[in-house]
Design a protein around this motif. Structure first.
Motif, PDB file in Angstrom:
ATOM      1  N   GLU A 461      50.226  95.583  34.353  1.00  0.00           N
ATOM      2  CA  GLU A 461      48.715  95.384  34.674  1.00  0.00           C
ATOM      3  C   GLU A 461      47.710  95.570  33.348  1.00  0.00           C
ATOM      4  O   GLU A 461      46.027  94.588  33.476  1.00  0.00           O
ATOM      5  N   SER A 462      47.795  96.718  32.688  1.00  0.00           N
ATOM      6  CA  SER A 462      46.612  96.748  31.847  1.00  0.00           C
ATOM      7  C   SER A 462      46.637  95.482  30.606  1.00  0.00           C
ATOM      8  O   SER A 462      45.403  95.445  30.649  1.00  0.00           O
ATOM      9  N   TRP A 463      47.782  94.984  30.404  1.00  0.00           N
ATOM     10  CA  TRP A 463      47.587  93.315  29.525  1.00  0.00           C
ATOM     11  C   TRP A 463      46.976  92.353  30.726  1.00  0.00           C
ATOM     12  O   TRP A 463      46.317  92.174  30.037  1.00  0.00           O
ATOM     13  N   CYS A 464      47.491  92.679  31.863  1.00  0.00           N
ATOM     14  CA  CYS A 464      45.952  91.191  32.715  1.00  0.00           C
ATOM     15  C   CYS A 464      44.909  91.936  32.363  1.00  0.00           C
ATOM     16  O   CYS A 464      43.975  91.461  32.760  1.00  0.00           O
ATOM     17  N   ARG A 465      44.376  93.193  32.515  1.00  0.00           N
ATOM     18  CA  ARG A 465      43.211  93.577  32.636  1.00  0.00           C
ATOM     19  C   ARG A 465      42.619  93.128  31.632  1.00  0.00           C
ATOM     20  O   ARG A 465      40.815  93.016  31.269  1.00  0.00           O
ATOM     21  N   LEU A 466      43.000  93.687  29.816  1.00  0.00           N
ATOM     22  CA  LEU A 466      42.105  92.519  29.324  1.00  0.00           C
ATOM     23  C   LEU A 466      42.470  91.159  29.157  1.00  0.00           C
ATOM     24  O   LEU A 466      41.342  90.956  28.589  1.00  0.00           O
ATOM     25  N   ALA A 467      43.060  90.707  29.382  1.00  0.00           N
ATOM     26  CA  ALA A 467      43.486  89.234  29.765  1.00  0.00           C
ATOM     27  C   ALA A 467      42.063  88.661  30.529  1.00  0.00           C
ATOM     28  O   ALA A 467      41.391  87.771  30.520  1.00  0.00           O
ATOM     29  N   LEU A 468      41.516  89.725  31.537  1.00  0.00           N
ATOM     30  CA  LEU A 468      40.326  89.118  32.565  1.00  0.00           C
ATOM     31  C   LEU A 468      39.086  90.316  32.039  1.00  0.00           C
ATOM     32  O   LEU A 468      38.467  89.653  32.428  1.00  0.00           O
ATOM     33  N   HIS A 469      38.691  90.454  30.538  1.00  0.00           N
ATOM     34  CA  HIS A 469      37.878  90.526  30.385  1.00  0.00           C
ATOM     35  C   HIS A 469      36.736  89.780  29.451  1.00  0.00           C
ATOM     36  O   HIS A 469      37.210  88.507  29.906  1.00  0.00           O
ATOM     37  N   VAL A 470      35.425  90.256  29.888  1.00  0.00           N
ATOM     38  CA  VAL A 470      34.335  89.572  29.707  1.00  0.00           C
ATOM     39  C   VAL A 470      34.438  88.617  28.430  1.00  0.00           C
ATOM     40  O   VAL A 470      33.857  87.593  28.558  1.00  0.00           O
ATOM     41  N   VAL A 471      34.677  88.837  27.448  1.00  0.00           N
ATOM     42  CA  VAL A 471      35.330  88.217  26.164  1.00  0.00           C
ATOM     43  C   VAL A 471      35.389  86.978  26.254  1.00  0.00           C
ATOM     44  O   VAL A 471      35.752  85.748  25.413  1.00  0.00           O
ATOM     45  N   PHE A 472      36.865  86.540  27.784  1.00  0.00           N
ATOM     46  CA  PHE A 472      37.407  85.460  27.691  1.00  0.00           C
ATOM     47  C   PHE A 472      36.226  84.308  28.987  1.00  0.00           C
ATOM     48  O   PHE A 472      37.008  83.967  29.936  1.00  0.00           O
ATOM     49  N   ALA A 484      44.597  86.784  37.653  1.00  0.00           N
ATOM     50  CA  ALA A 484      43.971  87.906  38.750  1.00  0.00           C
ATOM     51  C   ALA A 484      45.057  87.631  39.940  1.00  0.00           C
ATOM     52  O   ALA A 484      45.576  88.811  40.002  1.00  0.00           O
ATOM     53  N   ARG A 485      46.077  86.997  39.864  1.00  0.00           N
ATOM     54  CA  ARG A 485      47.085  87.070  40.704  1.00  0.00           C
ATOM     55  C   ARG A 485      48.216  87.815  39.990  1.00  0.00           C
ATOM     56  O   ARG A 485      48.976  88.294  41.157  1.00  0.00           O
ATOM     57  N   LYS A 486      48.468  88.016  38.866  1.00  0.00           N
ATOM     58  CA  LYS A 486      49.371  88.783  38.627  1.00  0.00           C
ATOM     59  C   LYS A 486      48.912  89.868  38.320  1.00  0.00           C
ATOM     60  O   LYS A 486      49.909  90.848  38.609  1.00  0.00           O
ATOM     61  N   VAL A 487      47.676  89.807  38.893  1.00  0.00           N
ATOM     62  CA  VAL A 487      47.582  91.766  38.468  1.00  0.00           C
ATOM     63  C   VAL A 487      47.849  92.099  39.941  1.00  0.00           C
ATOM     64  O   VAL A 487      47.928  93.236  40.893  1.00  0.00           O
ATOM     65  N   ILE A 488      47.647  91.279  40.623  1.00  0.00           N
ATOM     66  CA  ILE A 488      47.451  91.660  42.535  1.00  0.00           C
ATOM     67  C   ILE A 488      49.198  91.398  42.830  1.00  0.00           C
ATOM     68  O   ILE A 488      49.972  92.981  43.556  1.00  0.00           O
ATOM     69  N   LEU A 489      50.454  91.157  41.546  1.00  0.00           N
ATOM     70  CA  LEU A 489      51.368  90.537  42.417  1.00  0.00           C
ATOM     71  C   LEU A 489      52.172  92.591  41.189  1.00  0.00           C
ATOM     72  O   LEU A 489      53.192  92.928  42.278  1.00  0.00           O
ATOM     73  N   CYS A 490      51.463  92.765  40.335  1.00  0.00           N
ATOM     74  CA  CYS A 490      51.466  94.046  40.174  1.00  0.00           C
ATOM     75  C   CYS A 490      51.498  94.500  40.260  1.00  0.00           C
ATOM     76  O   CYS A 490      51.724  96.481  40.727  1.00  0.00           O
TER      77      CYS A 490
END
Length: 955
Positions: A461-472, A484-490
């Motif tokens: 989930e921490s890696w997912c949060r990085l992937a959802l950073h505003v820079v992307f 976001a779905r992967k965060v839900i799964l986590c």
């Protein structure tokens, strides 16, 4: 001599054709500026160019020279305006043809030694152009002719001017250089070696430009050997390149020559390192030192030093990092910074492009990832951000991320990355490009999948949060929703349902609406006990799914695992809806429906409130199964609905309708019973008699229940058209019951037979009501007679009530009946009512109270519409009253008073209408009825007095 004339004429013709084609080619190029239009013809003329025609060509020398020169000059002009590689390659053949024309003229007596030097120069230019365009066959053809000129010019008989002699020596060297290049292009290094030795003999005659070209060729040969990991050959050719360049005075060479020399030394150092021996390493260090003496702290020198350190047997990571840090400190501006951290791979220019730059962090990364990350962090913070060069920032950022994703998942690593992400977002004016975003998120996704597969949900989930950073920001809705779905799964893995809902609420509307997202939220709702939200998500999965019901099946499994039987049934229902109550290949449809039905039946038995209309769902289940069963029974090859399946569905639908009749809405129970009937109609007709009799009896029970339900529904229906349709449907069920009743009455005995009779009597009553509502007047008599067989007086009372209610004793109703009904409508009604009266009089043992009310009602109906029938009823009433007066149960006084006064009033009406005979007759009937009243003759006296006031015309 005679035989040579035809041959000479033929050669002359070929030469003329060639010249004509040359003229056509020139005009075509001048007009269209494109070769492909006549490329095939051009290649054919090159192949078939006339040879050994010096005599014939002598007369055409000037034309040949003019045409060849014109075409050559034309290609020179076109080369400046052509941009595509294909067109540049096509020009090669035009130059070859132009050279052939010039060469043909040279073979005549007009050819001179000076012209040979000139044509050799043209030949070498054409060959070089062909080699540049990688047209090796064309280059070979030209160089073969150049070889002839080289041989001819070396003969002592050629008297060359000093100027031509010097030029020839230079051209001779260039010739062997081009032969060397051609042999290399043809992958013939042995021939290239031979030609190089010949070229080296004359390299002292090379001018600066030719020297640079020769050195560049040898560099390319050496570089190709390096790329092929032939390091010993690479060193040999690179040394030759350096030697050729070194023989010239550097001041006479161009600026590009200095860059070429650096590139030669750089590639030589790398080739020497590839040999992996101490002598080669010593030589490499000497070359690096040479560069350092000449260029000081130029970026390439520092980079080569770093590479030397990186390839030491015992790598010093800290020393390497310190060297890079010193390198950073020595940088003054953006251009030098670029040189310090990116290796330039082209030899001729210093332009920066995405294909010309390569990071040098790999050695440090392989030996100390922490120092590699620290180095890049310093680079970004101290140098790269200040350049505002988004391309450089993105490259360093992606490399930094690549190193981080290759290290352990520590909090320090993730926190450092988060800080880098924040710094990039703060310092870059625009979001990362789509290309950089894709590269970065690909690296992140691999890390996410790795941790998720190992059930490290918090880390994933921490890696997912990085992937959802505003820079992307340019990641796109699809990629963002996927992460976001992967965060839900986590969150599900961590059983943090609130976190999953929070992530879902932050998603875009498009991301929320995808079937996969709704499926995941269905899981969240199930595990969180939110039935309403689970139902909402399930509906969304069904609405947005394609014909593939895979996600719906997944919802079924999730609901089963969660122990939510209602959601299991709902999901199964959605699967059936998706397949239109069919089933995907490999799924047994009856079993699927049975599974859903059992779950729903169990759910219906629970007392807890439901969030989904289970009754409607189970009705749709059985209705859909009935349709599929009918189709299955029509296909002998696909009869999945066997007799056993029909038994299960028909019995369970019947039993469920019985048990739920008092709890469900009538329409839902009716639907279930009608589905049951459809199942029973599918049984084969060749079954044994006992089974068929039992089926027939069960069908009668279904028809009876359907009729009972329909009568309730019809009576409560406000829309007349719909109500009449219900009554029509009711009569159909009664008709089906009637078809089977005689056989069952004969077969049954005792209480079962009596019960069937009572059901039949009830259905006749419903049928009577339906017939009245449908205005089927001619069928009422049959129903009354049919009911008489069972001697149930209650039924006749209801018959009477129905008739009376349908034909209210008002003038308006009578007028309506007369207008809308048949001509003898009132006669139908009266006759049928008379039958009811007669039977009731017989069965009810002279219940004069009830009979008197019915007679009055019948009289009220007939009086306004048919006076004869009304008079007939009046006579019948008098007879009944007279007979009753002789018993202990006389005709009710109030009924006699009403009949007497109403009759007398009607007589007065006839008198006023001058119908004396009818008036007198009705007045006398009124007096007769009044005489039966047990009031001491009071009513009779009143009417008698009024009677005497009337006078009739006896005539």
């Amino acid at each position: 001599m005679a035989p040579s004339k035809p041959a000479r004429a033929d050669k002359a013709k070929k030469l003329n054709d060639t010249l004509n084609f040359a003229d056509t080619l020139k005009k075509s190029l001048e007009t269209s500026h494109q070769v492909p239009n006549i490329l095939i013809d051009l290649k054919k003329h090159i192949q078939d160019f006339p040879r050994n025609n010096s005599v014939t060509a002598a007369s055409k020398y000037e034309e040949l020279d003019a045409q060849g020169t014109a075409l050559w000059n034309l290609t020179t002009r076109l080369k400046r305006s052509i941009s595509t590689d294909a067109e540049l390659q096509d020009l090669c053949y035009v130059r070859v043809f132009a050279f052939q024309l010039l060469d043909c003229g040279q073979q005549t007596s007009w050819g001179t030694a000076s012209n040979r030097v000139r044509l050799q120069k043209v030949a070498l230019k054409a060959a070089k152009y062909c080699l540049d365009q990688k047209q090796l066959d064309a280059a070979l053809k030209i160089l073969e002719k150049a070889a002839d000129y080289e041989e001819e010019l070396l003969k002592p008989s050629n008297q060359l001017t000093p100027e031509d002699a010097n030029l020839h020596r230079t051209l001779s060297a260039e010739y062997f250089i081009l032969r060397t290049a051609l042999s290399w292009r043809q992958s013939r290094l042995d021939m290239a070696e031979h030609m190089f030795r010949k070229a080296s003999v004359n390299d002292r005659h090379l001018d600066p430009n030719t020297t640079e070209s020769f050195a560049d060729l040898l560099f390319e040969i050496g570089k190709s050997q390096y790329d092929n990991q032939q390091y010993d050959l690479a060193v040999k050719w690179l040394d030759r390149s350096y030697d050729v360049l070194h023989k010239q005075d550097l001041e006479r060479l161009s600026n590009d020559a200095g860059e070429l020399r650096i590139s030669i030394i750089e590639k030589t150092v790398k080739a020497l390192l590839g040999l992996h021996n101490e002598d080669a390493r010593t030589k490499a260090w000497s070359l690096v030192n040479l560069l350092e003496n000449d260029f000081g702290d130029k970026s390439i020198v520092l980079l080569l030093k770093l590479e030397m350190i990186a390839t030491e047997p015992l790598f010093d990571a800290q020393g390497y990092y310190d060297g890079k840090k010193d390198d950073e400190d020595d940088r003054i501006n953006g251009d030098k910074l670029q040189g310090a951290y990116w290796t330039y791979t082209q030899a001729k220019s210093q332009k920066v492009s995405s294909t010309d730059l390569r990071l040098t962090e790999h050695p440090l990364m392989l030996n100390s990832q922490d120092l590699a990350c620290l180095s890049l962090d310093n680079l970004l913070a101290t140098r790269i951000f200040s350049t505002e060069n988004e391309g450089w920032i993105e490259k360093v950022f992606v490399t930094r991320l690549w190193i981080a994703t290759s290290t352990a998942d520590t909090d320090n690593n993730l926190n450092a990355l988060r800080a880098i992400f924040d710094a990039v977002a703060f310092n870059v004016k625009q979001p990362l490009s789509a290309h950089a975003t894709h590269a970065a998120q690909t690296l992140l996704w691999k890390r996410i999948e790795s941790n998720y597969g190992q059930q490290n949900f918090a880390v994933a989930e921490s890696w997912c949060r990085l992937a959802l950073h505003v820079v992307f920001e340019r990641a796109g809705d699809l990629n963002t929703a996927k992460i976001a779905r992967k965060v839900i799964l986590c969150a599900l893995g961590r059983q943090d349902h609130a976190c999953a809902r929070e992530v879902y609420n932050q998603m875009s509307d498009a991301g929320k609406a995808t079937p996969m997202t709704k499926y995941l939220m269905f899981k969240v709702a199930l595990r969180g006990g939110d039935g309403d939200f689970a139902a909402e998500c399930l509906n969304a999965v069904c609405d947005n799914s394609s014909e593939d019901a895979t996600l719906l099946y997944a919802c079924v499994l999730e609901a089963q695992q969660a122990g939510d039987k209602l959601q299991v049934a709902a999901a199964l229902q959605k699967v059936l809806d998706r397949y239109d109550y069919g089933a995907p290949r490999g799924v047994h449809l009856p079993a699927l429906v049975r599974c859903a039905a059992r779950i729903l039946i169990i759910e219906l038995g629970d007392s807890k409130p439901t969030t989904w209309d289970a009754t409607d769902g189970i009705c749709r289940l059985f209705e859909g199964a009935a349709i599929q069963a009918k189709q299955s029974r029509k296909d002998p090859t696909n009869q999945v609905f066997t007799i056993t399946e029909l038994d299960w569905f028909s019995r369970n639908s019947y039993n469920l309708s019985l048990s739920s009749c008092a709890k469900w809405y009538p329409k839902q129970t009716l639907r279930l019973l009608q589905a049951c009937i459809k199942f029973m109609d599918l049984y084969p007709k060749d079954m044994d008699a006992s089974t068929l009799a039992d089926l027939s009896l069960r069908r009668m029970f279904c028809d009876f229940l359907c009729a009972c339900l329909i009568i309730v529904i019809a009576r409560s229906e406000d829309v007349i058209e719909t109500q009449l349709q219900y009554y029509l449907n009711l009569r159909s069920h009664v008709s089906e019951f009637r078809k089977r009743v005689q056989d069952q009455v004969t077969r049954l005995e005792g209480g079962a037979k009596d019960d069937l009779g009572r059901k039949y009597s009830t259905l006749l009553l419903f049928d009577f009501e339906a017939a009245v509502r449908l205005k089927a007047w001619d069928s009422l008599g049959q129903l009354i007679e049919e009911c008489a067989e069972y001697g149930d007086s209650k039924a006749y009372e209801n018959f009477a009530d129905i008739i009376l209610c349908s034909q209210a004793p008002t003038a308006t109703m009578i007028v309506t009946l007369q207008v809308t009904g048949p001509p003898n409508l009132i006669l139908y009604v009266v006759n049928d009512f008379q039958k009811i009266v007669n039977v009731t009089w017989r069965l009810e043992e002279n219940d004069i109270q009830k009979l008197s009310r019915w007679i009055r009602s019948l009289f009220q109906i007939a009086l306004p519409s048919d006076i004869k029938i009304a008079e007939h009823i009046l006579d019948q009433m008098y007879n009944v009253a007279q007979d009753a007066s002789k018993t202990g149960n006389p005709y009710p006084t109030e009924e006699l008073e009403w009949m007497a006064t109403t009759t007398f009033n009607r007589a007065v009406d006839f008198f006023g209408a001058s119908d004396d005979s009818t008036s007198k007759r009705w007045a006398e009937k009124a007096l007769s009825i009044a005489a039966l009243n047990l009031d001491g003759g009071a009513l009779h006296a009143v009417l008698q007095g009024k009677y005497l006031t009337l006078s009739w015309d006896e005539g």
